[in-house]
Enzyme design. Structure first.
Site, PDB file in Angstrom:
ATOM      1  N   SER A  94       0.838  -1.195   0.000  1.00 26.11           N
ATOM      2  CA  SER A  94       0.000   0.000   0.000  1.00 26.11           C
ATOM      3  C   SER A  94       0.882   1.257   0.000  1.00 26.11           C
ATOM      4  CB  SER A  94      -0.936  -0.048   1.208  1.00 26.11           C
ATOM      5  OG  SER A  94      -1.966   0.884   1.085  1.00 26.11           O
TER       6      SER A  94
ATOM      7  N   ARG B 241     -11.925   6.704   9.075  1.00 23.20           N
ATOM      8  CA  ARG B 241     -11.465   5.331   9.178  1.00 23.20           C
ATOM      9  C   ARG B 241     -12.509   4.336   8.679  1.00 23.20           C
ATOM     10  NH1 ARG B 241      -6.792   2.661   8.924  1.00 23.20           N
ATOM     11  NH2 ARG B 241      -6.678   0.848  10.289  1.00 23.20           N
TER      12      ARG B 241
ATOM     13  N   ASP C 158      -8.326  -6.807  -4.814  1.00 24.52           N
ATOM     14  CA  ASP C 158      -7.989  -5.466  -4.330  1.00 24.52           C
ATOM     15  C   ASP C 158      -8.537  -4.427  -5.311  1.00 24.52           C
ATOM     16  OD1 ASP C 158      -6.868  -3.098  -3.468  1.00 24.52           O
ATOM     17  OD2 ASP C 158      -4.824  -3.877  -3.305  1.00 24.52           O
TER      18      ASP C 158
ATOM     19  N   HIS D 212      -7.837  -5.123  -0.473  1.00 24.83           N
ATOM     20  CA  HIS D 212      -6.557  -4.444  -0.260  1.00 24.83           C
ATOM     21  C   HIS D 212      -5.849  -4.965   0.998  1.00 24.83           C
ATOM     22  CE1 HIS D 212      -3.558  -1.424  -0.830  1.00 24.83           C
ATOM     23  NE2 HIS D 212      -3.828  -0.802   0.290  1.00 24.83           N
ATOM     24  N   ASP D 213      -6.630  -5.372   1.985  1.00 23.36           N
ATOM     25  CA  ASP D 213      -6.060  -5.933   3.221  1.00 23.36           C
ATOM     26  C   ASP D 213      -5.224  -7.184   2.979  1.00 23.36           C
ATOM     27  OD1 ASP D 213      -6.706  -4.208   5.238  1.00 23.36           O
ATOM     28  OD2 ASP D 213      -8.553  -5.219   5.821  1.00 23.36           O
TER      29      ASP D 213
END
Lengths: 372, 372
Positions: A147, A216, A311, A344-345
């Site tokens: 990232s 967040r 992602d 994406h994690d």
């Protein structure tokens, strides 16, 4: 197991920033794992993502959770601390020890707030380069990160190619797309809209926790995937749907986001969110900015580019483009798309696949160095 | 051209809601285009999306912009007003004329605010059914709509199958995925976090425009696609990047989102946002709730299900599932995925392809009716 670790601080006088401004009295907090060998050619720099820290592996005293990439860093792991000297530092502008908007400006004796100069990914790398110089390392065996960590890797490739033997950008991009900028901007606007933000001068008072929590929450949706959310939450209810609008977090996914938002505000500074997200949006090493043509002979740089199928925030096409550009310019670049539903994690979760790829890649680069 | 139009109001005494509560003194604002034939078998009900209104086509006096689906409704268009009698009403809970949280509660003489009962997509359809009854229509030639409009179409299919000859759900889903709920929830939290929201009692004072604007900005990102944003904005700058954090909307995409947010607050009520988005999240006609088995003989219902390739908010797999379920239960259902880069907004923009599909579909259904 890395075991107990302690962060160290590297301090220096000044940093000339990309904006033309100068920042003085800078602390960079960092951790190291393993030992630097005599030739000082076994150092690997780990770059952290947006909300990461220098605490990449091991435990702090009395902590129950290890550093953010502990399953990747340690004896026998992908970043093998028995072989490599591994360094991770908190980024400039961060809020986990390194100098950032929440730090005390020595000139005023108060927190910087919005007096903190705008910083770029280039400035972050420049500070990291000073740390590497301080540690006496001329050439890194590798720089790796996912990232925003991957964006720092790309910055290192472009700005300090002579200081790298290899690089591993993961789930990264040469530049943010408008969609990526858009998500960041909405998050920033949520913080700015919080009455407690007070143009960044909230230190010592109420913090803009509602805005930061919202930011967040938005982020978390983009870090997961449609599939991973379906698997984790489906339409499960946390509290019984009572057809009353005021019910708190009816769906599990709502409760999860709220929890993520609430815990984030305890560990992250709202101004850091603004500055770091802006640095990501400014970042652009695409086109003419990206890497010189590799020399026809004597080029021993190696690149491993990793992306993840699901992602959608940093879609695989962005990583493929990095690999394509490197190959066009004559570099040895391998692109791998890992099948994963985590979105994406994935770069934090698909550690088995990452370990296989990175172990053998680093091994090869390290061996090539020994043969010289 | 439809030309000038005027909204009408249909009022009724009470509606028993799915929640068990009762709402009294209800207004439903609607518009019609074309004429109802003598047999009253040429009526098409258009259902609007989240932020739509009864004003689907034509112009209001002194307006420069027509209704929201004007390129689809009118003489010779997909919904041909020379042949069909087209009806569109503002949903229950809305803020464009129909009774919603911003309406005056006759019992108190004040706006409902959070005293407005929670409503469902089923309640919206129930109010529409009363309007259709009032207009003397026993069976609709079709019900059609995109996004939340498509969800209302599905509700009609499930609750009033005997009142439908055909149905056209576009870019819809039998139920929201956790990702869809998550985006709605963050938008709701942005509104609730606005100090001006005051638990919904902001009428007559400052409205929670920052929160509502944020909600809309989040929505807008999800209505577009990565590709369409790249095409429209790329990384173009609105104002020169001056490396100063305080600069207003540096990237064009930031300015666009801000503009969309700012204009939305002038026409939409924050409480309606909460109620309607909640209705969408509650909606679930999947599984056993979805349509009875079609009778082996004498079933003349026809379904056209449309989705768009780049729609990641209501991904095509959700529409495919609708078609699959219909076919499994013995219905005549056609599924079409339109190639488009516009994302979820495609249902408002890909009108050429939609026109071709819908014109011939409605023609067939209409002709079949004449042959009986």
């Amino acid at each position: 197991m890395i075991g107990l670790v302690k962060p160290k601080t590297f301090s220096f006088d000044r940093l000339d920033l990309e904006s033309g401004k100068t920042l003085e009295d800078i602390d960079i907090v960092y951790e190291t794992y393993g030992s630097l060998n005599e030739k000082k050619d076994n150092a690997v720099l780990i770059l952290h993502a947006f909300s990461g820290s220098a605490h990449a592996a091991g435990y702090y005293e009395n902590d129950t959770k290890p550093g953010w990439w502990d399953n990747m860093i340690g004896p026998g792991k992908a970043f093998d601390s028995d072989k490599y000297f591994i360094i991770c530092s908190n980024v400039l502008g961060g809020c986990s020890g390194s100098t950032g908007p929440a730090s005390i400006n020595k000139k005023t004796g108060k927190e910087y707030g919005l007096d903190f100069p705008v910083i770029t990914i280039g400035d972050m790398a420049k500070a990291q380069k000073k740390l590497i110089d301080f540690l006496g390392i001329k050439k890194l065996l590798s720089a790796a990160g996912g990232s925003m960590g991957g964006m720092q890797v790309l910055e290192w490739m472009v700005s300090y190619p002579e200081s790298l033997r290899s690089a591993i950008p993961i789930a990264a991009s040469m530049r943010h797309s408008p969609q990526q900028i858009a998500f960041n901007e909405v998050a920033r606007q949520a913080i700015i809209a919080d009455a407690n933000w007070k143009k960044g001068s909230y230190y010592g008072g109420e913090i803009p926790k509602t805005g930061l929590s919202l930011a967040r929450m938005i982020g978390h949706i983009t870090y997961m995937s449609d599939k991973s959310m379906e698997k984790k939450f489906a339409r499960n209810l946390k509290n019984k749907a009572d057809y009353s609008f005021e019910a708190d977090s009816e769906f599990e996914v709502e409760g999860y986001l709220k929890y993520q938002g609430d815990s984030f505000v305890k560990r992250f500074d709202a101004n850091s969110y603004l500055y770091i997200s802006k640095a990501m949006d400014y970042f652009d090493v695409s086109g003419v900015n990206f890497m010189k043509q590799a020399p026809a002979s004597g080029n021993d740089m190696r690149f491993l580019i990793i992306a993840f199928e699901s992602d959608w925030l940093y879609p695989p096409y962005q990583s493929e483009e990095i690999a394509r550009q490197l190959k066009l310019k004559g570099y040895d670049a391998t692109y791998c798309e890992i099948k994963s539903t985590y979105g994406h994690d994935s770069f934090l979760l698909e550690t088995d696949d990452e370990t296989r790829l990175i172990s053998s890649f680093l091994n090869r680069v390290y061996r090539e160095g020994l043969q010289k």
